[in-house]
Motif scaffolding. Structure first.
Motif, short mmCIF file in Angstrom:
data_model
loop_
_atom_site.label_atom_id
_atom_site.label_comp_id
_atom_site.label_asym_id
_atom_site.label_seq_id
_atom_site.Cartn_x
_atom_site.Cartn_y
_atom_site.Cartn_z
N GLU B 219 0.84 -1.20 0.00
CA GLU B 219 0.00 0.00 0.00
C GLU B 219 0.88 1.25 0.00
OE1 GLU B 219 -3.03 0.97 3.00
OE2 GLU B 219 -3.20 -1.21 3.21
N ARG B 220 0.41 2.29 -0.62
CA ARG B 220 1.02 3.62 -0.56
C ARG B 220 2.55 3.58 -0.76
NH1 ARG B 220 -0.56 6.52 4.49
NH2 ARG B 220 -0.52 4.52 5.54
N THR B 221 2.95 3.02 -1.89
CA THR B 221 4.37 2.92 -2.17
C THR B 221 5.00 4.31 -2.33
OG1 THR B 221 3.93 2.83 -4.52
CG2 THR B 221 4.17 0.73 -3.40
N ASP B 222 4.17 5.34 -2.52
CA ASP B 222 4.71 6.66 -2.79
C ASP B 222 5.00 7.47 -1.53
OD1 ASP B 222 1.97 6.90 -2.21
OD2 ASP B 222 1.94 8.89 -3.11
N VAL B 223 4.78 6.87 -0.36
CA VAL B 223 5.02 7.65 0.86
C VAL B 223 6.47 7.46 1.33
CG1 VAL B 223 4.31 8.00 3.26
CG2 VAL B 223 2.61 7.47 1.52
N CYS B 224 7.05 8.55 1.79
CA CYS B 224 8.45 8.59 2.22
C CYS B 224 8.73 7.59 3.34
CB CYS B 224 8.77 10.00 2.69
SG CYS B 224 10.43 10.23 3.28
N CYS B 225 9.93 6.99 3.33
CA CYS B 225 10.32 6.02 4.35
C CYS B 225 10.89 6.69 5.60
CB CYS B 225 11.35 5.06 3.78
SG CYS B 225 12.98 5.82 3.53
N GLY B 226 11.07 8.01 5.54
CA GLY B 226 11.57 8.71 6.71
C GLY B 226 13.07 8.96 6.70
N PHE B 227 13.74 8.58 5.63
CA PHE B 227 15.20 8.79 5.59
C PHE B 227 15.50 10.29 5.50
CE2 PHE B 227 19.12 9.07 2.86
CZ PHE B 227 19.99 8.86 3.90
N GLY B 228 15.28 10.87 4.36
CA GLY B 228 15.41 12.32 4.22
C GLY B 228 16.79 12.87 4.53
N GLY B 229 17.84 12.09 4.30
CA GLY B 229 19.19 12.60 4.53
C GLY B 229 19.39 12.93 6.00
N THR B 230 19.77 14.18 6.27
CA THR B 230 20.05 14.55 7.66
C THR B 230 18.80 14.49 8.53
OG1 THR B 230 19.76 16.84 7.00
CG2 THR B 230 22.01 16.01 7.11
N PHE B 231 17.61 14.50 7.90
CA PHE B 231 16.37 14.45 8.67
C PHE B 231 16.37 13.27 9.63
CE2 PHE B 231 12.11 12.66 9.22
CZ PHE B 231 11.42 13.74 9.74
N CYS B 232 16.86 12.11 9.13
CA CYS B 232 16.76 10.89 9.94
C CYS B 232 17.60 10.98 11.21
CB CYS B 232 17.14 9.67 9.11
SG CYS B 232 18.88 9.59 8.74
N ALA B 233 18.61 11.82 11.20
CA ALA B 233 19.42 11.97 12.40
C ALA B 233 19.00 13.18 13.23
CB ALA B 233 20.90 12.10 12.02
N LYS B 234 18.42 14.18 12.55
CA LYS B 234 17.98 15.37 13.30
C LYS B 234 16.67 15.10 14.02
CE LYS B 234 20.05 19.19 10.72
NZ LYS B 234 19.80 20.34 9.82
N MET B 235 15.79 14.33 13.40
CA MET B 235 14.49 14.05 13.99
C MET B 235 14.25 12.54 13.98
SD MET B 235 12.31 17.30 12.61
CE MET B 235 13.11 18.93 12.66
N PRO B 236 15.07 11.80 14.76
CA PRO B 236 15.07 10.35 14.66
C PRO B 236 13.72 9.70 15.00
CG PRO B 236 16.45 11.09 16.49
CD PRO B 236 16.08 12.29 15.71
N GLU B 237 13.00 10.26 15.96
CA GLU B 237 11.74 9.62 16.36
C GLU B 237 10.72 9.69 15.24
OE1 GLU B 237 13.25 12.01 18.13
OE2 GLU B 237 13.82 11.12 20.05
N LEU B 238 10.61 10.86 14.61
CA LEU B 238 9.66 11.01 13.51
C LEU B 238 10.06 10.11 12.34
CD1 LEU B 238 9.13 14.87 13.50
CD2 LEU B 238 7.33 13.14 13.75
N SER B 239 11.36 10.10 12.07
CA SER B 239 11.88 9.29 10.98
C SER B 239 11.58 7.81 11.21
CB SER B 239 13.38 9.53 10.87
OG SER B 239 13.97 8.58 10.04
N ALA B 240 11.80 7.36 12.44
CA ALA B 240 11.59 5.95 12.76
C ALA B 240 10.11 5.58 12.65
CB ALA B 240 12.09 5.65 14.18
N ASN B 241 9.26 6.52 13.03
CA ASN B 241 7.82 6.28 12.93
C ASN B 241 7.43 6.05 11.47
OD1 ASN B 241 4.94 6.47 13.74
ND2 ASN B 241 5.06 8.40 12.63
N MET B 242 8.04 6.83 10.58
CA MET B 242 7.75 6.67 9.16
C MET B 242 8.31 5.36 8.62
SD MET B 242 8.54 10.65 8.31
CE MET B 242 8.63 10.59 6.54
N ALA B 243 9.52 5.03 9.07
CA ALA B 243 10.13 3.77 8.61
C ALA B 243 9.30 2.57 9.08
CB ALA B 243 11.56 3.67 9.13
N SER B 244 8.80 2.66 10.31
CA SER B 244 7.99 1.55 10.83
C SER B 244 6.71 1.38 10.03
CB SER B 244 7.63 1.79 12.31
OG SER B 244 8.80 1.76 13.07
#
Lengths: 238, 304, 472
Positions: B219-244
């Motif tokens: 489902e929804r293959t077009d949604v971001c995985c949360g990596f976003g370059g520096t985003f994943c380290a600057k906002m790790p919790e949000l990024s991880a939520n997206m990856a999950s």
């Protein structure tokens, strides 16, 4: 009037091209009107009815003014077991053969708690499934909003295809207000749960007046993805 | 099950540099483009003759260079199969995305110029990453002026992401040797590739024709995985939520392999899967297309 | 409770832990994009429409020096009074003085982002006026003493049970069940109906101002805007000057885009155009009507590289499609504007010092730009704001220095390959057995939430160089 005005306008001039009027008008005229929505059916009436149904409205068709009065009477009886109706001081409404349905509206402004109001639309828009009323003596704004049910007659001849056509047609009249209505009052503000009758009418009923094929309602229902719901219920005679 | 450790101070210096590179690289810059018709459009007459082979310069991309050279080796193999002469310019480093996406345009400009100077002799530049290719095609022209702007546009017209190049330019069609069975695959559309370059059908088409993969769309293959370059380290919790969320959808697809075209996204997803104990093999599409299943999947042990 | 925009990260972590609200947002993030997609597909040439409206609005902004005075003149000819406010405070004072001139006691208010921006309600309430928000979502958060979490659905963060408790507490109507949303809507309807009928002043916003005829456009689904605009004796329309469109047909084109992007509707239930006060034979309508046109830095934006942002039509599509917004929730943004549009607008309307964290609250995935009906390149604008942040050295010094260092090393290929080779080989030796690391110094941002996959044995460049040497 104030310093704020001249300040703001000066700042805007500073950020604008400050072209001569003729050039602005020329550039504008080149922009055209833009595309409108694809109609669900090439026939204007069927497209209009389909979109009204998609907008959670209900529809009736009436081939004559007498028939229109009868279907309105049936509608009122079905929903309210009542013959009470309020309508603006619209000459077209006053001239309807009310006796044919044993109805007589109160002409004037709707009050809070009113069961049903009737409007005669100045236009119907096929593109959006909307009806257009103009605020004023013929149709006080309250009539669109305060009653439980809003019933609208729209003449087949007054259907237009595009939304902007309806607005352009009213340019010269300059009514106080133009109300494009496309459904009963609705809200999904509580838990994304759609509820009708947020502030205004709980139901919105459109009567298309004119000679249209009898099966155009069924056609519209099919296109709107609706089974024969309300229209199929047996109605008591008025 | 993973281990923790502390580095000695000397290792720390090296690691800081590595970590800077690691964390900063391969963000997904974007500028919207019209979705173009991305069906492979390769006619028979365009098939390379022996005399007219495609001269391709491979931009390895720094993430693949550092963390997964197998992507670059497999890319070379695929390009050669498709009739290309592949050159790897040895002075290449990074396209400058990390600085660019954190807003340091001043630091990006010299890297962009360096990249253009390194690659502009090529007929084609191919990168196994949508975000890196997008950086060159969409963002270099945005930050460069004058003559460099013109040179950037010129290079942009000849720069492709790997699957885009293989299906649209080189027309790689037939498996040259029998591929190993890649099993069921779900494909994550990395954002920059999808939205800047219109890469959506190409990898799927290749997976179908080259490996006969059992594609299972999530489902929804077009949604971001949360990596976003520096985003994943600057906002790790949000990024991880997206990856999950992404991993949940990938698992729900029933596929055993999660594939993608951008290593940054894949490292994020593989790392999150490990942390959450989710069993799914994460691989770059170049590895699947080349039939290289011997290399352990991303984040898997390289010693059995 | 005021949340600073620079607390975004901490606030988003709190929001991620609120399981029920997070679930609701994820529903929104699934549901709303699906509705929009269907509406866009049914429309036909949606791209053509988007481009057309963007061109019209660009033209209107480029020539605002022509269209704003044209609108003003037409509006005055229609019987309105037109006022200008440079700042939020000026708007608040203007509105208060109109209310006081008419000895108003109660104000019925339609949904208006501009007055959220200026915090008009507090200003009026401090002066002793009763202000009633009539959009159901706004009413709910007003009763709860909260701020909006979504520019279109201000109370979408509140679960049904909380709203039930709120109504039971705030409406003195005796013991009752309020078993489901329809029952709650019914109760709010009857409470608010009384307010509409007794309000002295109505305040609404505007989705557009039409220069050629001096009308304003307001779209609602509830019909509360029309009630505010027609029942009280005084009407005040509070809006901003960049809402001006040249022609009535442009407003129609705008509506086609707006409602499909907002809720997936082809048009909202009530799409109304107001010209001015009651006329001679009318039996209802306001006796006096005012426009208050707010600048609040918009003329600065008009002259800046962020001008495209003035095309924003407040549809909320970028919020619904933003995975960061879905995770973080609206309150984390510390602003009445949230999501991607909020992350651009908030720094421009306040200052970058106060909100420099927001432009980084984005993976630049570009889904917002893909769905933005106004074709605003939101990720580019956010990146440009990071550029401003970088130049004014507002963000983390560690990141800034790291980026400079990375760029410098990358410009020296031999050094770059030496250092990366050393780092990679070290990491490989330490990580190969397990395949990755659960903790890495200097990479705690990464390893806090995910393992770090170990690199293969050496960098590609080293392996390739070696291979080439062997081949020779």
């Amino acid at each position: 009037m104030s310093d704020a005005r001249s300040d703001i306008l000066a700042r805007i001039r500073h950020a604008s091209a400050c072209l001569p009027e003729a050039e602005v008008k020329l550039a504008l005229s080149r922009l055209g009107a833009g595309p409108s929505a694809t109609l669900p059916h090439p026939d204007l009436a069927i497209a209009f009815l389909t979109n009204v149904l998609k907008n959670q409205g209900t529809v009736d068709i009436a081939s004559s003014r007498s028939e229109a009065v009868v279907v309105i009477g049936k509608y009122l009886y079905e929903h309210h077991r009542s013959r009470k109706l309020v309508a603006g001081n619209d000459a077209r409404l006053a001239a309807l053969p009310w006796r044919d349905a044993g109805l007589l509206p109160r002409f004037g402004e709707a009050e809070s708690g009113e069961l049903a109001a009737l409007s005669y639309a100045v236009a119907g828009i096929a593109e959006t499934g909307s009806i257009v009323t103009c605020t004023g003596r013929n149709n006080p704004a309250a009539n669109n909003l305060l009653p439980e049910d809003h019933i609208v007659i729209v003449a087949l001849d007054d259907l237009v295809e595009r939304y902007d056509e309806a607005l352009d047609a009213l340019q010269s009249q300059r009514p106080r207000g133009i109300n494009v209505i496309s459904g009963p009052s609705g809200t999904a503000d509580i838990a994304m749960h759609m509820v009708h009758g947020a502030h205004g009418p709980r139901r919105w009923h459109v009567v298309l007046l004119g000679h249209v094929p009898a099966d155009c309602v069924e056609h519209a229902q099919a296109l709107a993805g609706l089974a024969n719901e309300r229209q199929a219920e047996p109605l008591p005679d008025a | 099950m993973y281990w923790s450790f502390d580095l000695t101070p000397t290792q720390g210096v090296v690691d800081h540099l590595a970590a800077t590179v690691i964390l900063a690289l391969s963000a997904t810059p974007l500028r919207l483009v019209q979705q173009k018709d991305s069906q492979p459009r390769m006619s028979e007459s365009q098939q390379p003759q022996a005399s007219q082979r495609f001269q391709v310069h491979l931009f390895v991309t720094c993430l693949a260079d550092l963390f997964r050279p197998s992507i670059a080796f497999n890319s070379i193999a695929l390009l050669e199969e498709a009739g290309c002469d592949v050159t790897v310019p040895m002075s290449q480093t990074c396209c400058g995305q990390p600085g660019y996406n954190t807003g340091d345009y001043e630091a990006t400009v010299p890297l962009a110029k360096q990249f253009i100077a390194t690659f502009e002799g090529a007929d084609y530049v191919v990168a196994p990453s949508g975000s890196c290719a997008g950086m060159i095609t969409h963002h270099y022209p945005r930050i460069l002026e004058g003559q460099w702007h013109e040179r950037a546009l010129d290079l942009a017209a000849r720069t492709f992401e790997l699957t885009q190049f293989l299906s649209e330019v080189a027309g790689l069609k037939r498996p040259i040797e029998q591929r190993s069975d890649v099993g069921s695959v779900t494909y994550h559309d990395s954002c920059a590739g999808l939205r800047e370059l219109g890469i959506q059908t190409q990898p799927r088409h290749l997976l179908n024709t080259l490996c006969r993969a059992d594609l299972k769309e999530m489902e929804r293959t077009d949604v971001c995985c949360g990596f976003g370059g520096t985003f994943c380290a600057k906002m790790p919790e949000l990024s991880a939520n997206m990856a999950s969320d992404k991993l949940e959808m990938a698992q729900a697809s029933g596929a055993t392999t999660l594939a993608g075209g951008d290593l940054g996204c894949l490292m994020n997803l593989a790392g999150r899967a490990k942390r959450e104990g989710i069993e799914i093999e994460v691989r770059h599409i170049a590895e699947l297309l080349a039939g290289d299943l011997a290399t352990p999947a991303i984040g898997e042990s390289s010693q059995s | 409770m005021t949340i600073s925009s620079n607390d975004f990260i901490a606030q988003s972590v709190v929001a991620l832990q609120e399981a029920e609200r997070l679930r609701t947002r994820k529903e929104l993030g699934k549901h709303m994009p699906a509705l929009r997609t269907r509406a866009v597909e049914e429309f036909g040439d949606f791209e053509g429409l988007r481009e057309h409206v963007a061109n019209v609005r660009q033209h209107a902004l480029d020539n605002l020096d022509y269209y704003l005075p044209q609108f003003e003149q037409q509006a005055i000819d229609n019987g309105n009074q037109v006022h200008y406010a440079r700042t939020g405070a000026e708007l608040n004072d203007l509105v208060l003085s109109i209310c006081q001139r008419h000895n108003a006691r109660k104000i019925a208010k339609g949904k208006s982002m501009v007055t959220e921006e200026t915090e008009l309600n507090h200003h009026l309430e401090r002066a002793g006026l009763e202000v009633v928000e009539t959009d159901l979502g706004e009413y709910i958060i007003q009763q709860a003493g909260e701020t909006p979490s979504h520019i279109v659905g201000p109370a979408l963060h509140k679960p049904e049970a909380e709203i039930r408790e709120l109504f039971l507490d705030k409406h003195p109507l005796g013991p009752r069940e309020l078993e489901d949303p329809p029952a709650m809507v019914e109760e709010a309807r009857s409470v608010l109906r009384e307010h509409f009928l007794s309000a002295d002043v109505g305040i609404v916003g505007a989705n557009a101002l039409i220069a050629e005829n001096g009308y304003s456009l307001l779209v609602t689904n509830e019909g509360n805007g029309d009630l505010c605009a027609n029942l009280p004796n005084i009407l005040i329309v509070c809006t901003t000057m960049e809402r001006v469109l040249p022609r009535a047909r442009d407003a129609a084109a705008l509506v086609r885009l707006l409602t499909r992007s907002t809720t997936g509707q082809s048009i909202s239930c009530y799409t109304s155009y107001y010209s001015g006060p009651r006329r001679q034979d009318d039996i209802d309508g306001p006796l006096e009507t005012h426009y208050v046109l707010l600048d609040n830095k918009r003329s600065d934006i008009l002259a800046s590289d962020y001008k495209d942002m003035l095309q924003c039509m407040r549809c909320g599509a970028c919020l619904n499609h933003c995975p960061v917004y879905i995770g973080a929730g609206g309150h984390a943004y510390g602003s009445v504007y949230q999501g991607p549009m909020g992350s651009v607008l908030t720094p421009l309307l306040s200052s970058l010092e106060e909100s420099h964290t927001l432009p980084s609250a984005c993976t630049t995935c570009g889904r917002c730009a893909e769905v933005c009906p106004a074709n605003i390149p939101l990720p580019d604008l956010l990146r440009d704001l990071r550029h401003d942040e970088s130049r004014s050295k507002l963000g983390s010094g560690r990141w800034r220095v790291s980026m400079k260092l990375h760029a410098w090393v990358s410009q020296h290929p031999r050094l770059y390959q030496l250092l990366t080779g050393l780092g990679v080989r070290t990491l490989h030796r330490m990580g190969r057995r397990r395949g990755g690391f659960s903790r890495l110094p200097f990479a705690s941002g990464w390893t806090q939430e995910r393992d770090f996959p170990a690199p293969q044995k050496d960098t590609f460049m080293h392996q390739y160089r070696k291979q080439a040497a062997q081949d020779e």
